[in-house]
Design a protein around this motif. Structure first.
Motif, PDB file in Angstrom:
ATOM      1  N   THR A   1       0.823  -1.200   0.000  1.00 23.42           N
ATOM      2  CA  THR A   1       0.000   0.000   0.000  1.00 23.42           C
ATOM      3  C   THR A   1       0.859   1.253   0.000  1.00 23.42           C
ATOM      4  N   ASN A   2       2.013   1.184   0.679  1.00 24.43           N
ATOM      5  CA  ASN A   2       2.930   2.326   0.750  1.00 24.43           C
ATOM      6  C   ASN A   2       3.987   2.302  -0.354  1.00 24.43           C
ATOM      7  N   ASN A   3       3.749   1.459  -1.373  1.00 26.03           N
ATOM      8  CA  ASN A   3       4.618   1.398  -2.554  1.00 26.03           C
ATOM      9  C   ASN A   3       6.058   1.027  -2.226  1.00 26.03           C
ATOM     10  N   MET A   4       6.232   0.149  -1.247  1.00 24.07           N
ATOM     11  CA  MET A   4       7.577  -0.339  -0.946  1.00 24.07           C
ATOM     12  C   MET A   4       8.025  -1.274  -2.069  1.00 24.07           C
ATOM     13  N   PRO A   5       9.250  -1.123  -2.558  1.00 22.90           N
ATOM     14  CA  PRO A   5       9.748  -2.003  -3.622  1.00 22.90           C
ATOM     15  C   PRO A   5       9.703  -3.472  -3.221  1.00 22.90           C
ATOM     16  N   LYS A   6       9.392  -4.326  -4.195  1.00 20.68           N
ATOM     17  CA  LYS A   6       9.268  -5.760  -3.953  1.00 20.68           C
ATOM     18  C   LYS A   6      10.537  -6.346  -3.350  1.00 20.68           C
ATOM     19  N   GLU A   7      11.703  -5.887  -3.840  1.00 20.27           N
ATOM     20  CA  GLU A   7      12.962  -6.431  -3.336  1.00 20.27           C
ATOM     21  C   GLU A   7      13.190  -6.103  -1.861  1.00 20.27           C
ATOM     22  N   ASN A   8      12.692  -4.942  -1.419  1.00 21.80           N
ATOM     23  CA  ASN A   8      12.805  -4.594   0.006  1.00 21.80           C
ATOM     24  C   ASN A   8      11.971  -5.541   0.867  1.00 21.80           C
ATOM     25  N   ILE A   9      10.773  -5.859   0.386  1.00 21.62           N
ATOM     26  CA  ILE A   9       9.899  -6.770   1.108  1.00 21.62           C
ATOM     27  C   ILE A   9      10.534  -8.153   1.207  1.00 21.62           C
ATOM     28  N   GLU A  10      11.029  -8.634   0.076  1.00 16.08           N
ATOM     29  CA  GLU A  10      11.630  -9.972   0.050  1.00 16.08           C
ATOM     30  C   GLU A  10      12.866 -10.039   0.931  1.00 16.08           C
ATOM     31  N   ARG A  11      13.675  -8.981   0.927  1.00 14.80           N
ATOM     32  CA  ARG A  11      14.875  -8.955   1.758  1.00 14.80           C
ATOM     33  C   ARG A  11      14.512  -8.988   3.240  1.00 14.80           C
ATOM     34  N   ALA A  12      13.477  -8.247   3.623  1.00 14.89           N
ATOM     35  CA  ALA A  12      13.050  -8.221   5.026  1.00 14.89           C
ATOM     36  C   ALA A  12      12.550  -9.599   5.469  1.00 14.89           C
TER      37      ALA A  12
END
Length: 244
Positions: free
Chosen positions: A58-69
């Protein structure tokens, strides 16, 4: 059930205006890491992680940031460990506060909490001092302008929701925590797009603030929002004054 504290709505509106993307991303990443560490990386079996990922998108966080977390959370990448803590206290006019934190430094966050509260007419309390004033519920929000209240209410009742209210242009559907995912699924299956969804602490009753009390309360909430590691602040107040 009492109405949802107006702070949640105010915070969402402020979030659209304030340039705080870095802080928002930091909080979401902490939530993803901790949720993955506690419940694994499978979104279908880890509803807490699924909510965090939805918020990230919803906050437009990049996909790679999500996967890394997520990978940091499950140990596939080296990462931080955060402790979940809920602090309880009081704001101006005796407003009850539940402050959810994710931090790697409890001493720092307690010190900053005490300072912010004392500076703005509040104080930290003992564990359990205000928790009894709140009910933990699932909330699904819909834009009132794009949805018919009767239709949302009919679906909510069919899905097993507990209550529905309209506040500040949003239709809010409340459910027991154990029914939250099921209620969400029913709306999704009918193609009705939610504005937001969250697990939150709902005040059983609200303190009405006005004038200087409202100003002091908003300054306190802004100060708490700036403290690194604070994820959510729940408070039992309504304001008679209009907040820009």
């Amino acid at each position: 059930m009492s109405g949802h504290s107006k702070w949640s709505t105010i915070k969402r509106k402020k979030g659209a205006l304030d340039v705080k993307r870095g802080r928002i991303f930091t909080n979401i990443i902490r939530e993803i890491i901790t949720s993955a560490r506690m419940g694994g990386k499978d979104l279908s079996s880890n509803p807490k992680l699924r909510l965090a990922v939805e918020e990230a998108k919803t906050n437009n966080m990049p996909k790679e940031n999500i996967e890394r977390a997520i990978k940091k959370g499950v140990g596939e990448l080296e990462g931080e460990t955060y402790d979940e803590m809920i602090y309880e206290g009081y704001g101006p006019a005796g407003v009850a506060l539940l402050i959810e934190t994710l931090t790697d430094n409890k001493n720092r966050i307690v010190s900053e909490l005490r300072y912010a509260l004392s500076r703005h007419g509040g104080s930290l309390g003992e564990s359990g001092c205000v928790m009894w004033m709140f009910d933990k519920k699932g909330i699904i929000g819909f834009d009132a302008a794009g949805n018919e209240e009767d239709n949302i209410m009919e679906i909510a009742l069919e899905a097993g929701a507990e209550d529905i209210k309209i506040e500040d242009g949003e239709i809010l559907v409340y459910s027991d925590i154990k029914d939250f995912e099921a209620v969400k699924s029913v709306f999704e299956s009918k193609g009705i797009k939610e504005k937001f969804s969250e697990i939150s602490y709902i005040p059983q009753s609200n303190v009405e603030l006005k004038g200087k009390e409202s100003e002091r309360m908003m300054k306190l909430m802004d100060a708490l929002e700036e403290i690194e590691g604070i994820q959510n602040v729940h408070a039992n107040f309504d304001m008679q004054d209009t907040v820009a």
